[in-house]
Design an enzyme around this catalytic site. Structure first.
Site, PDB file in Angstrom:
ATOM      1  N   ALA A 244       0.781  -1.246   0.106  1.00 30.79           N
ATOM      2  CA  ALA A 244       0.049   0.046   0.013  1.00 30.79           C
ATOM      3  C   ALA A 244       0.977   1.232  -0.064  1.00 30.79           C
ATOM      4  O   ALA A 244       2.314   1.090   0.000  1.00 30.79           O
ATOM      5  CB  ALA A 244      -0.985  -0.117   1.104  1.00 30.79           C
ATOM      6  N   HIS A 245      -0.024   2.463  -0.030  1.00 30.20           N
ATOM      7  CA  HIS A 245       0.906   3.698  -0.169  1.00 30.20           C
ATOM      8  C   HIS A 245       1.751   3.942   0.951  1.00 30.20           C
ATOM      9  O   HIS A 245       1.509   3.830   2.130  1.00 30.20           O
ATOM     10  CB  HIS A 245      -0.255   4.812  -0.362  1.00 30.20           C
ATOM     11  CG  HIS A 245      -1.351   4.991   0.416  1.00 30.20           C
ATOM     12  ND1 HIS A 245      -2.366   5.815   0.497  1.00 30.20           N
ATOM     13  CD2 HIS A 245      -1.497   4.298   1.870  1.00 30.20           C
ATOM     14  CE1 HIS A 245      -3.135   5.836   1.456  1.00 30.20           C
ATOM     15  NE2 HIS A 245      -2.453   4.790   2.511  1.00 30.20           N
TER      16      HIS A 245
END
Length: 345
Positions: A244-245
């Site tokens: 994820a980010h």
């Protein structure tokens, strides 16, 4: 594409290349690599796990990569070294029959922006798209159907297999291998809720992959919300992994299939995450941590070592009994605490 020539080598040449001690005929040539049970007289094999000792005495291989401790049990020529598995890894690249890309050239059906910068001997295959501001280093190979978004950079010697997608502003280091279907730089999962619905948060960061990174097929690495998502040097990522980010993964770590890492978590150097491991968001995992398969990590880990969660498979009847007992644990703990207080009163 052109197919590389079949590889053939003498045992003496292999021993010299690997730094191994050869016991046997150095002039004997081998042209294949196989398991102990499948090897034929033109193959070299290896013993890296004691569980396969039972196949050693029956092998038909020309020679075996083996630790000196087991050399006396080998019925054929042998190359003795301390790490047979590492030697096998090197030989596997020599014997790899995969087709090698042509040295340079852009397929007529590829679309390459006029301001893209291509290094020496770059290969761009059919139907690839190279957008504005892209920089490809020397010897980069871009497979069929790949898309490299605006202002992305791909380092020397990197290879993108068919249908890889790099969104805009992605940086890929040298000698990276990106397998088919992986997506680097898609939006992170960022939304704000107003009580009635969701409002998208623009993802303004990028993704940076270090040198010698490998990303498996159909894996996703999301771009950062503000800063970048960063994957260190020599990180190996299996297929169907979700990062994820703003995640950071330290150098030389390895992530097995179906690992999921939630946003802003930091994974240290030399970490190993088994298949199906899940890491919650905003955690810090220190260097030298190994998490066994299917474990869920919800708290930061500050000491190196091996960590596990969950339970192994068992019969359904036993699992149902244990599930009932699990629900009773809080009551049992309270009763035990009262008993202990009573015994010390």
């Amino acid at each position: 594409m052109k197919r590389s020539e079949p590889f053939s080598c003498s045992l003496a040449e292999l021993a010299d290349r690997l730094g191994a001690t050869l016991v046997g005929d150095g002039e004997r040539r081998v042209s294949g690599l196989a398991t102990l049970s499948d090897a034929g007289p033109d193959d070299i094999s290896f013993l890296a796990n004691k569980a396969y000792l039972k196949y050693l005495t029956q092998t038909r291989a020309a020679a075996v990569l083996i630790h000196p401790a087991h050399g006396g049990e080998c019925p054929v020529a042998r190359l003795e070294l301390d790490n047979p598995y590492l030697a096998y890894a090197e030989l596997s690249r020599l014997f790899d029959p995969m087709a090698a890309p042509d040295a340079g050239g852009v397929h007529p059906s590829a679309v390459v922006a006029g301001d893209a910068v291509l290094g020496r001997d770059v290969t761009i295959a059919a139907n690839a798209v190279i957008e504005s501001g892209v920089e490809l280093g020397d010897g980069v190979s871009v497979g069929p159907g790949c898309v490299i978004g605006a202002d992305s950079v791909v380092g020397d010697g990197s290879r993108l297999h068919a249908n890889v997608t790099l969104y805009h502003g992605v940086v890929v280091g040298k000698r990276a291998i990106l397998h088919s279907g992986c997506v680097i730089g898609a939006d992170g999962f960022g939304f704000a809720h107003d009580g009635r619905g969701w409002h998208k948060i623009a993802q303004l960061g990028g993704v940076v992959l270090g040198d010698d990174v490998e990303v498996g097929s159909c894996s996703s690495i999301d771009r950062g919300a503000l800063g970048d998502t960063v994957i260190g040097d020599d990180v190996k990522i299996d297929s169907q992994v979700q990062i994820a980010h703003n995640v950071q993964v330290g150098d030389h770590s390895a992530l097995a299939g179906c690992v999921g890492i939630a946003g802003s978590t930091k994974v240290g150097r030399h970490c190993l995450l088994g298949g199906g491991v899940g890491l919650s968001g905003h955690l810090t995992i220190c260097d030298g941590v190994q998490v066994t398969g299917m474990s869920l990590v919800t708290n930061s880990i500050t000491e190196p070592g091996v960590y596990s969660s969950g339970t192994g498979a068992m019969s359904n009847a036993l699992w149902r009994k244990n599930a009932v007992r699990f629900k009773q644990l809080d009551d049992i703990a309270k009763r035990l605490s009262r008993l202990e207080r009573g015994s010390t009163g």
